[in-house]
Design an enzyme around this catalytic site. Structure first.
Site, PDB file in Angstrom:
ATOM      1  N   CYS A  50     -13.375 -22.489   5.194  1.00 19.34           N
ATOM      2  CA  CYS A  50     -12.439 -23.462   4.631  1.00 19.34           C
ATOM      3  C   CYS A  50     -11.014 -23.306   5.158  1.00 19.34           C
ATOM      4  O   CYS A  50     -10.137 -24.085   4.780  1.00 19.34           O
ATOM      5  CB  CYS A  50     -12.444 -23.354   3.108  1.00 19.34           C
ATOM      6  SG  CYS A  50     -14.084 -23.564   2.402  1.00 19.34           S
ATOM      7  N   HIS A  83     -12.619 -30.992  -2.018  1.00 19.65           N
ATOM      8  CA  HIS A  83     -12.508 -29.889  -1.066  1.00 19.65           C
ATOM      9  C   HIS A  83     -13.304 -30.243   0.190  1.00 19.65           C
ATOM     10  O   HIS A  83     -14.537 -30.251   0.171  1.00 19.65           O
ATOM     11  CB  HIS A  83     -13.066 -28.620  -1.713  1.00 19.65           C
ATOM     12  CG  HIS A  83     -12.807 -27.361  -0.949  1.00 19.65           C
ATOM     13  ND1 HIS A  83     -12.260 -27.343   0.320  1.00 19.65           N
ATOM     14  CD2 HIS A  83     -13.044 -26.052  -1.279  1.00 19.65           C
ATOM     15  CE1 HIS A  83     -12.160 -26.102   0.732  1.00 19.65           C
ATOM     16  NE2 HIS A  83     -12.627 -25.294  -0.219  1.00 19.65           N
ATOM     17  N   GLU A 112      -5.324 -16.718  -6.438  1.00 19.27           N
ATOM     18  CA  GLU A 112      -4.226 -17.326  -5.692  1.00 19.27           C
ATOM     19  C   GLU A 112      -2.963 -17.403  -6.543  1.00 19.27           C
ATOM     20  O   GLU A 112      -1.859 -17.109  -6.059  1.00 19.27           O
ATOM     21  CB  GLU A 112      -4.605 -18.718  -5.200  1.00 19.27           C
ATOM     22  CG  GLU A 112      -3.500 -19.356  -4.368  1.00 19.27           C
ATOM     23  CD  GLU A 112      -3.850 -20.726  -3.803  1.00 19.27           C
ATOM     24  OE1 GLU A 112      -3.124 -21.204  -2.916  1.00 19.27           O
ATOM     25  OE2 GLU A 112      -4.850 -21.327  -4.266  1.00 19.27           O
ATOM     26  N   HIS A 119      -4.111 -23.653  -2.045  1.00 19.11           N
ATOM     27  CA  HIS A 119      -5.522 -23.894  -1.730  1.00 19.11           C
ATOM     28  C   HIS A 119      -6.205 -24.500  -2.957  1.00 19.11           C
ATOM     29  O   HIS A 119      -6.974 -25.445  -2.835  1.00 19.11           O
ATOM     30  CB  HIS A 119      -6.184 -22.589  -1.304  1.00 19.11           C
ATOM     31  CG  HIS A 119      -7.561 -22.759  -0.751  1.00 19.11           C
ATOM     32  ND1 HIS A 119      -7.838 -23.566   0.338  1.00 19.11           N
ATOM     33  CD2 HIS A 119      -8.750 -22.218  -1.128  1.00 19.11           C
ATOM     34  CE1 HIS A 119      -9.126 -23.513   0.611  1.00 19.11           C
ATOM     35  NE2 HIS A 119      -9.698 -22.712  -0.270  1.00 19.11           N
ATOM     36  N   PHE A 159     -14.644 -18.816   2.755  1.00 20.63           N
ATOM     37  CA  PHE A 159     -15.739 -17.852   2.685  1.00 20.63           C
ATOM     38  C   PHE A 159     -15.649 -16.910   3.886  1.00 20.63           C
ATOM     39  O   PHE A 159     -15.265 -17.301   4.987  1.00 20.63           O
ATOM     40  CB  PHE A 159     -17.088 -18.571   2.725  1.00 20.63           C
ATOM     41  CG  PHE A 159     -17.479 -19.250   1.440  1.00 20.63           C
ATOM     42  CD1 PHE A 159     -16.742 -19.104   0.283  1.00 20.63           C
ATOM     43  CD2 PHE A 159     -18.617 -20.049   1.395  1.00 20.63           C
ATOM     44  CE1 PHE A 159     -17.120 -19.729  -0.896  1.00 20.63           C
ATOM     45  CE2 PHE A 159     -18.998 -20.684   0.226  1.00 20.63           C
ATOM     46  CZ  PHE A 159     -18.254 -20.520  -0.918  1.00 20.63           C
ATOM     47  N   LYS A 218      -6.393 -31.093  -4.063  1.00 23.19           N
ATOM     48  CA  LYS A 218      -7.846 -31.198  -4.197  1.00 23.19           C
ATOM     49  C   LYS A 218      -8.256 -31.918  -5.475  1.00 23.19           C
ATOM     50  O   LYS A 218      -9.408 -32.351  -5.601  1.00 23.19           O
ATOM     51  CB  LYS A 218      -8.484 -29.814  -4.127  1.00 23.19           C
ATOM     52  CG  LYS A 218      -8.427 -29.198  -2.735  1.00 23.19           C
ATOM     53  CD  LYS A 218      -9.154 -27.859  -2.692  1.00 23.19           C
ATOM     54  CE  LYS A 218      -9.166 -27.265  -1.290  1.00 23.19           C
ATOM     55  NZ  LYS A 218      -7.852 -26.774  -0.854  1.00 23.19           N
TER      56      LYS A 218
END
Length: 407
Positions: A162, A336, A313, A302, A395, A331
């Site tokens: 991502c 996403h 985060e 993010h 990931f 998002k």
């Protein structure tokens, strides 16, 4: 950052909020979620996603070109062409050997994989397209953008899950500062709202399961968040040395001031619980930009809408930026888009700097009491943004932070 200043001179975007930069920007500022039930996901445990508005790729690219490209490559080429127009660059007049392409993608050509796999199972090998391999290669979006634009310099694909789109921008910066290129077409693309990918993410427990109310499913930093919503998108940034842009009479939208890239080396899918890799990426980006944390007025987080990622985060943002800059996650509107999301959010951060507007975080109705951030909710905030960060994490523990500032 040592080396020449790097300018963002053009943008191209296709997202669930709209086709093109202006439509996307308006949709994100409006804060209206795009998640909806999808017919192609009918019968699955998660049957909704964030899809692009209707797009006839054959009409934009020509029937033959569209036919031989997976949807992810179609989106990348269309976004690249918009970005070049936006930058005032004409491929017919440039030295293509000095133009590079770097495109990130996290999953790849899932539409083609799944369609051709079904053909093999149902009808046998003779029905499998002879174009299968050229369509599914991880380097295909970059190669097709280069082909469409006559870019003959380095053509690269980045795959950091991502963070792929953000990694592409980091590599583009390096190609410019090293002198290998004069222009780099950089960004990310992803189009994997397909049954197999959605099922895999659902089995992993990563997706929201609000099938009864998809529009409210993506809710970054909200107390009731339960997973992300898969989206599709492409975003391209045109990067040049700032002095070159000025010489040709084009005013940059913003400057890419610094970059930070790290790896958690902790877990295949889970971030380090103390956010060590995220923190180091942020600090590296700030150092690279010659900034301190107090210089940052805005962070495009993010913010995936998952329990753990948002918490980690937020904790890290608070530690690195204790003065509490404005924070948002787009998002909530766009979902996403995996490998594209870093480029999409970098482009949106540039637009925030350019227009002095910070978008709201959609569906953030009850902020998590354990998250202590200055979150933008409900409506866009008009505020001058001299410097901002765009965070992307993926990931595999991939972390990329981009620092932008006014030109």
């Amino acid at each position: 950052m040592n080396g020449p200043a790097i300018a963002v001179t053009g943008l191209g975007m296709l997202t669930p909020a709209g086709i093109g930069v202006e439509a996307t920007w308006e949709g994100v500022l409006d804060g209206k979620p795009t998640a909806a039930t999808s017919a192609q996901l009918a019968g699955l445990p998660v049957d909704f996603c964030c899809s692009l508005p209707p797009l006839d790729a054959a009409d934009v690219l020509g029937r033959r070109t569209a036919h031989r490209l997976d949807r992810s490559s179609q989106l990348a080429v269309i976004a690249a062409k918009e970005a070049l127009r936006n930058a005032g660059l004409d491929p017919d007049t440039w030295d293509g050997a000095r133009v590079g392409v770097v495109i990130g993608c996290g999953v790849g050509a899932s539409h083609t994989w799944e369609t051709q796999g079904r053909r093999l199972q149902e009808f046998g090998p003779r029905r499998v397209s002879p174009l299968l391999l050229p369509m599914i290669g991880p380097s295909t979006p970059a190669g097709e953008v280069a082909l469409a634009c006559g870019a003959q310099g380095p053509s690269l694909a980045t795959g950091t899950a991502c963070a792929s789109g953000a990694t592409a921008i980091v590599i583009a910066r390096d190609l410019l500062t090293s002198g290998q290129c004069d222009v780099v077409i950089a960004g990310g693309t992803e189009a994997c709202n397909t049954p197999l990918i959605v099922t895999g993410l659902a089995q992993l427990g990563a997706l929201s399961v609000r099938c009864d109310d998809p529009a409210s499913a993506s809710r970054p930093f909200d107390q009731a968040r339960d997973g992300f919503v898969l989206g599709e998108a492409a975003a391209i940034l045109i990067l040049e040395r700032a002095k070159d842009a000025v010489t040709r009479g084009h005013r940059p939208r913003a400057l890419l001031a610094g970059c930070g890239s790290t790896t958690d080396a902790y877990h295949p899918t889970t971030p380090h619980p103390e956010g060590r890799g995220i923190k180091q990426a942020m600090l590296t980006a700030l150092t690279d930009a010659g900034m301190s944390g107090s210089d940052i007025g805005y962070v495009n987080a993010h913010g995936t809408s998952t329990r753990l990622n948002d918490a980690v985060e937020a904790h890290t943002l608070r530690a690195v930026l204790p003065h509490g800059p404005q924070v948002t996650s787009t998002k909530g509107v766009l979902g996403h888009s995996l490998g594209a999301t870093g480029a999409v959010e970098a482009a949106l951060t540039v637009l925030s700097i350019q227009h002095s507007l910070i978008p709201p975080t959609a569906n953030l109705t009850t902020p998590d009491p354990d998250i202590d951030l200055n979150l933008v909710t409900k409506t866009a905030v008009r505020q001058r943004v001299a410097a901002a960060l765009s965070n992307s994490f993926g990931f595999g523990g991939h972390n990329v932070v981009l620092a932008f500032r006014t030109s």
